[in-house]
Design a protein around this motif. Structure first.
Motif, PDB file in Angstrom:
ATOM      1  N   ARG A   1       0.835  -1.211   0.000  1.00 41.93           N
ATOM      2  CA  ARG A   1       0.000   0.000   0.000  1.00 41.93           C
ATOM      3  C   ARG A   1       0.870   1.261   0.000  1.00 41.93           C
ATOM      4  O   ARG A   1       0.553   2.268  -0.629  1.00 41.93           O
ATOM      5  N   LEU A   2       2.010   1.163   0.708  1.00 41.61           N
ATOM      6  CA  LEU A   2       2.920   2.318   0.710  1.00 41.61           C
ATOM      7  C   LEU A   2       3.484   2.557  -0.686  1.00 41.61           C
ATOM      8  O   LEU A   2       3.573   3.703  -1.155  1.00 41.61           O
TER       9      LEU A   2
ATOM     10  N   ASP B   1       2.054   1.754  -3.482  1.00 45.31           N
ATOM     11  CA  ASP B   1       0.977   2.319  -4.305  1.00 45.31           C
ATOM     12  C   ASP B   1       0.787   3.805  -4.018  1.00 45.31           C
ATOM     13  O   ASP B   1       0.630   4.627  -4.934  1.00 45.31           O
ATOM     14  N   ALA B   2       0.807   4.134  -2.724  1.00 42.69           N
ATOM     15  CA  ALA B   2       0.612   5.544  -2.355  1.00 42.69           C
ATOM     16  C   ALA B   2       1.742   6.407  -2.900  1.00 42.69           C
ATOM     17  O   ALA B   2       1.521   7.516  -3.421  1.00 42.69           O
ATOM     18  N   LEU B   3       2.983   5.878  -2.805  1.00 43.06           N
ATOM     19  CA  LEU B   3       4.121   6.652  -3.312  1.00 43.06           C
ATOM     20  C   LEU B   3       4.057   6.781  -4.830  1.00 43.06           C
ATOM     21  O   LEU B   3       4.342   7.848  -5.386  1.00 43.06           O
TER      22      LEU B   3
END
Lengths: 173, 175
Positions: free
Chosen positions: A122-123, A125-127
């Motif tokens: 998820r990190l 993807d967020a980045l």
């Protein structure tokens, strides 16, 4: 091409030939971070007074059953060549080159605690969403951040650590 | 007494008893005297004149020496007077220089004292400000360390995971 880039490119070529680029890059990166965090280990591996065979044996003892044979061989080769002092930069360069092959950039994520695969995904993807680029996350456990996460992508630092909040508190005085 | 002696003589006169002996003696004396005056007179006169000239020359030389000595004495007196004047001038100049140096030293000392006083006051003010600043920094450092200790104490695994999740959510919200 600098010496560090030369070693990283050679290691990437070997990993590519062995068909395990991601695994080798990740293992080399992790070992390089462990080396950066241990003065004792670094002192032993850069000590040219120790025979190259002895330094390679230390690497093999540390990585046996924890890394692929390719990684063990590559790291042993670097250490035996007397370039253990460059291994941190070589590891960083290797993951950058491996990510670039997949048109990705590497984000070094320092966290006080281990992150789950889901959190890492998820990190990433967020980045990727916030930067507009494909990001590959490399997590480094770093107790000095106290809590939270610090992400470094190239020259960009996204600091969400408790350490930085404490620093701001110190500056506010 | 002489008359008594003459009366006791051979002829009662002052001359010898035989007058011819007197005259022969007188004549012989005259001849000797004339010969002496004729032959010895010029020699004696030359010797006397030479002696006179020598004495005159010595007197003249002595006079010259005396004059030279007097001139030397005069010159020495002049030089002594000049040296005295020079001594007085040097003394006066020395006194003036000493007075000037003394005044300069006093002025420099006064300036140094004023400078030291000003610097001391400035240092005191700076030390005060620095101490206050240091105290504030120490207090801040202690407060931050205390806060860090408290945070570390209370950061359990759940809190750590919550911080990671919060970070990921904030990054997700940045898109």
């Amino acid at each position: 091409m600098s010496r560090v880039e030369g070693y990283a490119a050679a290691m990437l070529a070997v990993a590519r030939a062995e068909g395990n680029v991601d695994e080798v890059a990740d293992e080399v990166f992790r070992f390089s971070r462990a080396l950066a965090g241990s003065d004792e280990l670094r002192a032993a591996l850069v000590d040219r007074a120790l025979p190259a065979e002895r330094r390679s044996q230390i690497v093999e003892d540390l990585l046996r059953n924890r890394a692929t044979d390719t990684t063990v061989g590559l790291v042993s080769m670097v250490v035996a060549a007397g370039r253990a002092g460059d291994l941190t930069e070589i590891g960083q360069s290797l993951v950058d080159l491996a990510a670039a092959e997949k048109s990705r950039e590497v984000a070094i994520v320092r966290s006080a605690v281990a992150m789950s695969d889901d959190q890492i995904s998820r990190l990433a993807d967020a980045l990727s969403a916030s930067t507009g680029r494909q990001i590959e996350v490399k997590v480094v456990i770093d107790p000095s951040v106290v809590g939270g996460v610090v992400t470094t992508i190239g020259d960009t630092v996204i600091d969400g650590s408790v350490r930085s909040r404490l620093s701001k508190l110190r500056e506010a005085f | 007494m002489l008359w008594i002696l003459a009366a006791e003589g051979p002829n009662g006169k002052f001359i010898p008893g035989d007058v011819n002996e007197f005259w022969w003696g007188f004549g012989a004396f005259a001849v000797v005297f004339i010969l002496g005056a004729w032959k010895l007179g010029p020699v004696i006169r030359r010797a006397m004149r030479k002696r006179t000239e020598t004495v005159a020359e010595e007197l003249s030389a002595a006079e010259g020496t005396r004059l030279e000595a007097e001139a030397e004495v005069s010159a020495l007196r002049e030089r002594l007077a000049s040296a005295e004047a020079e001594r007085e001038r040097i003394l006066a100049e020395g006194r003036a220089t000493a007075e000037r140096v003394k005044a300069d030293l006093i002025a420099a000392a006064d300036a140094e004292v004023a400078d030291l006083r000003a610097r001391g006051e400035a240092d005191l003010a700076a030390v005060g400000a620095h101490a206050s600043s240091d105290l504030q920094a120490v207090a801040a450092e202690q407060a931050v360390r205390a806060a860090e200790a408290v945070v570390r104490e209370n950061l359990d695994d759940a809190s750590q995971q919550a911080l990671v999740e919060q970070y990921i959510q904030q990054l997700g919200a940045m898109r």
